[in-house]
Scaffold this active site. Structure first.
Site, PDB file in Angstrom:
ATOM      1  N   GLY A  82      34.679  26.702  55.848  1.00 56.75           N
ATOM      2  CA  GLY A  82      34.499  25.252  55.929  1.00 56.75           C
ATOM      3  C   GLY A  82      33.232  24.979  56.710  1.00 56.75           C
ATOM      4  N   ASP A 117      30.331  27.254  68.246  1.00 55.21           N
ATOM      5  CA  ASP A 117      30.139  26.024  69.029  1.00 55.21           C
ATOM      6  C   ASP A 117      29.711  24.839  68.170  1.00 55.21           C
ATOM      7  OD1 ASP A 117      27.602  26.774  68.366  1.00 55.21           O
ATOM      8  OD2 ASP A 117      26.844  26.969  70.412  1.00 55.21           O
ATOM      9  N   ASP A 244      30.502  31.416  49.303  1.00 61.96           N
ATOM     10  CA  ASP A 244      30.436  30.097  49.963  1.00 61.96           C
ATOM     11  C   ASP A 244      28.997  29.623  50.096  1.00 61.96           C
ATOM     12  OD1 ASP A 244      30.655  32.423  51.834  1.00 61.96           O
ATOM     13  OD2 ASP A 244      29.935  30.934  53.263  1.00 61.96           O
ATOM     14  N   ASN A 245      28.042  30.491  49.805  1.00 63.19           N
ATOM     15  CA  ASN A 245      26.641  30.081  49.875  1.00 63.19           C
ATOM     16  C   ASN A 245      26.024  29.966  48.494  1.00 63.19           C
ATOM     17  OD1 ASN A 245      26.758  30.011  52.653  1.00 63.19           O
ATOM     18  ND2 ASN A 245      26.015  32.093  52.912  1.00 63.19           N
TER      19      ASN A 245
HETATM   20  P1  AMP Z   1      26.535  30.773  56.949  1.00 61.09           P
HETATM   21  O1  AMP Z   1      26.463  32.261  56.763  1.00 61.09           O
HETATM   22  O2  AMP Z   1      25.437  30.170  57.766  1.00 61.09           O
HETATM   23  O3  AMP Z   1      26.678  30.080  55.645  1.00 61.09           O
HETATM   24  O4  AMP Z   1      27.858  30.489  57.818  1.00 61.09           O
HETATM   25  C1  AMP Z   1      29.113  31.019  57.520  1.00 61.09           C
HETATM   26  C2  AMP Z   1      30.215  30.189  58.142  1.00 61.09           C
HETATM   27  O5  AMP Z   1      30.112  30.198  59.562  1.00 61.09           O
HETATM   28  C3  AMP Z   1      30.205  28.733  57.706  1.00 61.09           C
HETATM   29  O6  AMP Z   1      31.522  28.314  57.543  1.00 61.09           O
HETATM   30  C4  AMP Z   1      29.541  28.050  58.881  1.00 61.09           C
HETATM   31  O7  AMP Z   1      29.905  26.705  58.978  1.00 61.09           O
HETATM   32  C5  AMP Z   1      30.063  28.858  60.072  1.00 61.09           C
HETATM   33  N1  AMP Z   1      29.163  28.798  61.237  1.00 61.09           N
HETATM   34  C6  AMP Z   1      27.906  29.288  61.342  1.00 61.09           C
HETATM   35  N2  AMP Z   1      27.390  29.038  62.563  1.00 61.09           N
HETATM   36  C7  AMP Z   1      28.343  28.376  63.256  1.00 61.09           C
HETATM   37  C8  AMP Z   1      28.423  27.828  64.598  1.00 61.09           C
HETATM   38  N3  AMP Z   1      27.417  27.921  65.465  1.00 61.09           N
HETATM   39  N4  AMP Z   1      29.566  27.209  64.940  1.00 61.09           N
HETATM   40  C9  AMP Z   1      30.598  27.105  64.085  1.00 61.09           C
HETATM   41  N5  AMP Z   1      30.591  27.595  62.830  1.00 61.09           N
HETATM   42  C10 AMP Z   1      29.473  28.220  62.411  1.00 61.09           C
HETATM   43 MG    MG Z   2      27.238  28.957  54.433  1.00 60.25          MG
END
Ligand code: AMP
Ligand code: MG
Length: 468
Positions: A82, A117, A244-245
């Site tokens: 999410g 965070d 998810d990306n």
């Molecule tokens: P990503 O690889 O950037 O697409 O992130 C994967 C998942 O980790 C997604 O659900 C993001 O919303 C979550 N996420 C990444 N960085 C943070 C953060 N600093 N705090 C909370 N959730 C994060």
């Molecule tokens: Mg993502």
């Protein structure tokens, strides 16, 4: 020009499992430090009023903010996810009646934050701004970056860094992972609702078809192969092609440890967490097809009541698009070396070139510029290949003019991106501004040498990080 948003949140008509109502954190010292004038214009938002509008809307308790729920295969493993650090301000409709999600990335915790965070570092948010806008200017489908805000607070990663928020604009943020979440639901109708919604929002031309679910899959397969061919054209490595990306709008999304190749290596990967090279350069098409198969699994039962028949229909599309991918890739590579028409030896000519580039560690971007300018024979080891190219060009059909928007003269090279970001952390913005300006016209030949030359050994970036 408008001084206000024109929000209409169609996503909130979906069942509650797809989102949570959230709110950006109340940051005391928000400041817009970068704004995208042409994108503001495209969205019909008055530039001079934008900062006030944005900050007021982040503190306005009457706005219906929300974060999206989704699941996803991360490096092959299934997880519930999410928006862990993103809040949707709303769906803005411009004067051309086009709908865009306006999303704040790095705006604080949400119900999906898990142990995070909910924040982003200023550097990683500007990194996404630079690269996503560069992609747009390279004519590649992508989410856009409208602005960067400094939050005024320090956040801890490996050390304390400035916090930042990216204002991201997308045709939609629905991902393959959104469908994967829907397919877990006890309510069978959730998948159907998401399908109908996605078709109406993104592919309305097929909304009346009886076989629209199959057509929808085909549309996504088509948009993905187009996208991956474009990534390969410019040497872009996404780095985290988790389901998810992968956006069902066909936009490049979630710029994390992505990078542009300097020297060509088909197995190149930068991401520090991609230990086995799952998302390496030459694996990108294969992974796109793997992700497409995961998407199809979520609504197979709606394609045909008979599972075997449903699988056959999907397999047929996947096979067709694998073939189309190869044709499209060949056509793109022909364009890159300025040959046209079909010739059965072209694939060998292109493979030989790529092998030479790999063996001699040639720069991906500059090598194609040298071929375009007919100076590649300056390298002794390229003389033989260049003779073959000249022979092959004699077979060219001259009706087709050279495609001028094929070989970029500038891409956001990793070492420059890092240099510019480190300067920003110290409060220096000059190079950032001139880098962004130069990236606006990537096919023009007027670039300062410092931005286009290949990095030397010390400057080379070997690894990139999620940098959350
Ligand atoms: P990503 O690889 O950037 O697409 O992130 C994967 C998942 O980790 C997604 O659900 C993001 O919303 C979550 N996420 C990444 N960085 C943070 C953060 N600093 N705090 C909370 N959730 C994060
Ligand atoms: Mg993502």
């Amino acid at each position: 020009m408008n001084t206000n948003w024109n929000f209409e949140n169609s996503y909130l008509t979906l069942p509650k499992i797809f989102y949570s109502n959230t709110q950006p954190e109340n940051f005391k010292n928000l400041k817009v430090i970068l704004k995208n004038k042409s994108l503001l214009e495209f969205l019909n938002i008055e530039e001079s009023k934008f900062e006030t509008l944005l900050i007021n809307s982040m503190n306005n308790k009457n706005i219906n903010y929300f974060s999206q729920a989704y699941a996803g295969h991360q490096f092959g493993y299934f997880t519930i996810l999410g928006d862990g650090r993103a809040t949707l301000l709303g769906e803005h409709i411009n004067k051309k009646n086009q709908r865009f999600d306006i999303q704040l990335k790095g705006s604080g915790k949400t119900p999906y934050s898990r142990n995070g965070d909910g924040k982003g570092t200023l550097k990683s948010m500007i990194r996404e701004y630079i690269i996503s806008e560069a992609m747009h200017n390279l004519n590649i489908s992508t989410t856009r970056s409208l602005a960067i805000l400094k939050t005024g607070e320090k956040i801890f990663r490996t050390s304390f860094e400035q916090g930042g928020i990216l204002v991201r604009v997308a045709k939609s943020h629905i991902r393959v992972g959104t469908f994967q979440l829907a397919s877990l639901s006890k309510e069978k109708k959730d998948v159907e609702d998401l399908l109908e919604y996605s078709i109406k929002r993104l592919y309305p031309d097929i909304s009346k078809n009886n076989d629209r679910y199959l057509k929808f899959f085909e549309k996504i397969a088509e948009s993905q192969i187009n996208l991956i061919v474009e990534w390969q054209r410019i040497g872009f490595i996404h780095g985290v092609m988790n389901t998810d990306n992968m956006s069902i709008s066909g936009e490049t999304i979630d710029y994390g440890p992505c990078a542009f190749m300097d020297e060509y290596n088909p197995n190149k990967k930068f991401s520090s967490i991609d230990h086995n090279g799952r998302y390496a350069f030459n694996n990108q098409p294969r992974i796109a097809f793997w992700n497409l198969a995961r998407l199809a699994e979520t609504f197979l039962h709606l394609i045909d009541e008979n599972q075997d028949k449903a699988i056959k229909k999907i397999e047929k599309i996947l096979k067709l698009y694998e073939k189309k991918y190869h044709e499209l890739w060949m056509s793109m590579m022909r364009d890159k070396i300025n040959i046209n028409n079909f010739n059965k030896n072209d694939e060998n000519l292109i493979k030989e070139l790529l092998d030479l580039m790999h063996v001699f560690k040639m720069d991906y971007t500059n090598t194609f510029c040298d071929i375009e300018n007919n100076v590649i024979q300056k390298h002794d080891f390229m003389k033989g290949w260049y003779e073959k190219l000249k022979e092959r060009r004699k077979l060219n059909n001259n009706k087709k003019t050279i495609n001028k928007n094929i070989n970029p003269k500038i891409v956001p090279r990793n070492h420059i991106v890092e240099k510019v970001l480190n300067e920003v952390e110290k409060g220096e913005y000059n190079n950032l501004d001139s880098f962004i300006i130069n990236l606006k016209s990537p096919y023009k030949n007027d670039k300062p040498n410092e931005f286009v030359r290949e990095p030397n050994e010390e400057e080379k970036v070997h690894e990139t990080f999620c940098g959350t």
